[in-house]
Write an enzyme that holds these catalytic residues in place. Sequence first.
Site, PDB file in Angstrom:
ATOM      1  N   ASP A 224       0.756  -1.137  -0.033  1.00 28.45           N
ATOM      2  CA  ASP A 224      -0.117   0.042   0.077  1.00 28.45           C
ATOM      3  C   ASP A 224       0.745   1.382   0.040  1.00 28.45           C
ATOM      4  O   ASP A 224       2.073   1.508   0.877  1.00 28.45           O
ATOM      5  CB  ASP A 224      -1.040   0.027   1.338  1.00 28.45           C
ATOM      6  CG  ASP A 224      -1.810   0.969   1.379  1.00 28.45           C
ATOM      7  OD1 ASP A 224      -2.865   0.979   0.349  1.00 28.45           O
ATOM      8  OD2 ASP A 224      -1.997   2.095   2.161  1.00 28.45           O
ATOM      9  N   GLU A 275      14.209 -15.732   0.266  1.00 29.00           N
ATOM     10  CA  GLU A 275      14.686 -16.917   1.368  1.00 29.00           C
ATOM     11  C   GLU A 275      13.746 -18.008   1.257  1.00 29.00           C
ATOM     12  O   GLU A 275      13.855 -18.991   1.774  1.00 29.00           O
ATOM     13  CB  GLU A 275      15.012 -16.352   2.530  1.00 29.00           C
ATOM     14  CG  GLU A 275      16.194 -15.361   2.813  1.00 29.00           C
ATOM     15  CD  GLU A 275      15.988 -14.779   4.316  1.00 29.00           C
ATOM     16  OE1 GLU A 275      15.535 -15.075   4.957  1.00 29.00           O
ATOM     17  OE2 GLU A 275      16.524 -13.400   4.338  1.00 29.00           O
TER      18      GLU A 275
HETATM   19  C1  GLC Z   1      -4.232   2.955  -0.529  1.00 25.32           C
HETATM   20  C2  GLC Z   1      -5.421   2.407  -0.419  1.00 25.32           C
HETATM   21  C3  GLC Z   1      -6.558   3.206   0.012  1.00 25.32           C
HETATM   22  C4  GLC Z   1      -6.154   3.685   1.437  1.00 25.32           C
HETATM   23  C5  GLC Z   1      -4.779   4.646   1.270  1.00 25.32           C
HETATM   24  C6  GLC Z   1      -4.494   4.761   2.702  1.00 25.32           C
HETATM   25  O1  GLC Z   1      -4.490   4.004  -1.528  1.00 25.32           O
HETATM   26  O2  GLC Z   1      -5.498   1.582  -1.559  1.00 25.32           O
HETATM   27  O3  GLC Z   1      -7.723   2.373   0.091  1.00 25.32           O
HETATM   28  O4  GLC Z   1      -7.235   4.586   1.877  1.00 25.32           O
HETATM   29  O5  GLC Z   1      -3.931   3.511   0.916  1.00 25.32           O
HETATM   30  O6  GLC Z   1      -3.855   3.461   3.156  1.00 25.32           O
END
Ligand code: GLC
Length: 563
Positions: A224, A275
């Site tokens: 993310d 790993e």
């Molecule tokens: C990313 C996710 C989104 C979230 C953001 C903060 O873009 O896809 O849904 O709100 O990160 O974590």
Amino acid sequence: MTSSTQQSRPETRLPSAPGAEWWRSAVIYQIYPRSFADASGDGIGDLPGITSKLDDLAELGIDAIWLSPFMTSPQKDAGYDVADYCDVDPIFGTLADFDAMLEGAHARSIRVIVDLVPNHSSDQHVWFQAALAAGPGSPERARYIFRDGLGENGELPPNNWESVFGGPAWTRLVEPDGTQGQWYLHLFDSSQPDFDWTNEEVREGFRGILRFWLERGVDGFRVDVAHGLVKADGLPDYTPPADAASMGGDEQNVPYWGQPGVHEIYRDWHGLLAEYDGDRALAAEAWLPSPAKTALWVRSDEMHQAFNFEYLETDWHAPKLRSVIAESLAAYGAVGAPSTWVLSNHDVIRHASRLALTTESPQGNGIGPLSEAQPIPELGLRRARAASSMMLALPGSAYLYQGEELGLPEVVELPDDARQDPTWFRTHGERYGRDGCRVPIPWTADGSSYGFSASGASWLPQPPRWAELARDAQRGQSDSTLSLYRRALAERRTHALGTGSLEWIDEYGDDVVAFRNGAVTVIANVGSTPLELPTDATVLLTSSPLEDGAVGSDTTVWLVGGA
Ligand code: GLC
């Protein structure tokens, strides 16, 4: 599931020859757990719900699933605010439920990728709670980005950065002794404090989290906000252009996006994944200005894949599509990585609506009843079917978002009091946000939540006309969107399109995207003039019925043979 499906799929743990790893060509289906299937009946989807639907996913013909976060979380940003990275939130089930889901998926040769949220934690994470208690200058605060404020009494935020969800990216604390205190950075909601990735303790903590899930058997991670972890030294002021997309996208030199220091982190993780057996993979969610820039994230010792948001953001316009496809294949190919392709996810307007909006709507804003941009439903669905058919014929790896195989549109008519996206709250309703693509999906034409929940409950209200889009209503109907996806995925496998290569066909003119991938010819008519098919060709698939034997507007066909 049929035994022939099982036989044609590789074992999930057998090593592949370098260059032929599964993630180079996989079709990866995104599950947004809270909206997929609810076994407990509380109106929120869960892990046992996913397990109960694995046969449907195997029948669809995908290679892997990616699960949006299901870890312990106060759910201020639907799980992207993680309080414990190594446990399952009770609304989704338990670690034992996760293990059962993973085992069930692997038994069907479906690989499993989980979401890793390293840019920020929840403010309920033990580290953030310890930081609040420990006070300024402490090692506990050094795991996050705390700063003194500007102005005579520190009453102004340390810089001018704005949160992606709207409003300032800084929140001021009341210190344990009751005085006004330091500020902390949160690029997203105030409940999502950013980690300080210059701190070795943070790096070590995340190595442990990666190992925890790798040892449980996951096949990889979707990372993310992979472009956000490292901030420019000194946290300089930055004012984005007025029309900037909320996650960066086409902006250059942003002090919190795409800083060069991130690469060292992903090299470290690459080594850690190596790993383990079974070609485990990392996929970057990185909104960057171009495929050439994103390709830096997938050099051979960094991540394995990156989402191709440039492709997602391309209009339904043949020259633009040809250009982004060519640019992507060249840029990723130059670093030995596959291109990925994606049209929808839980952050953007579903492509069955987005591809036919009356006017543009910036990414992240969403649409609602009062938006200027409104979808034209029939045209949107027709284009979505054509766009997905084109995408699934491209070499590389493709991402699907749950419900797109049913042709689900964005839900525009959600009542204000049902909305839950922090964007909606932080902008006081000025931006609708992303709830419209997150509505629980329909499984059956009957039942008060279309089979989503055992009890008929649904955390977001489903629209009245979804019975005809339900999976059971589409199954067995040869012209349904579900049947189109199943056919495309089966032919993609038969003709090995994911590992193929693309050769352009120019003879159809500017409004057409046409190419050969191995034995398959793909013609997408993005314009309005009907196209005659080559003589003697066999049609493998068409996204809308042929019109007097010709390919009508907004239609994609796959062919074999023919002059
Ligand atoms: C990313 C996710 C989104 C979230 C953001 C903060 O873009 O896809 O849904 O709100 O990160 O974590």
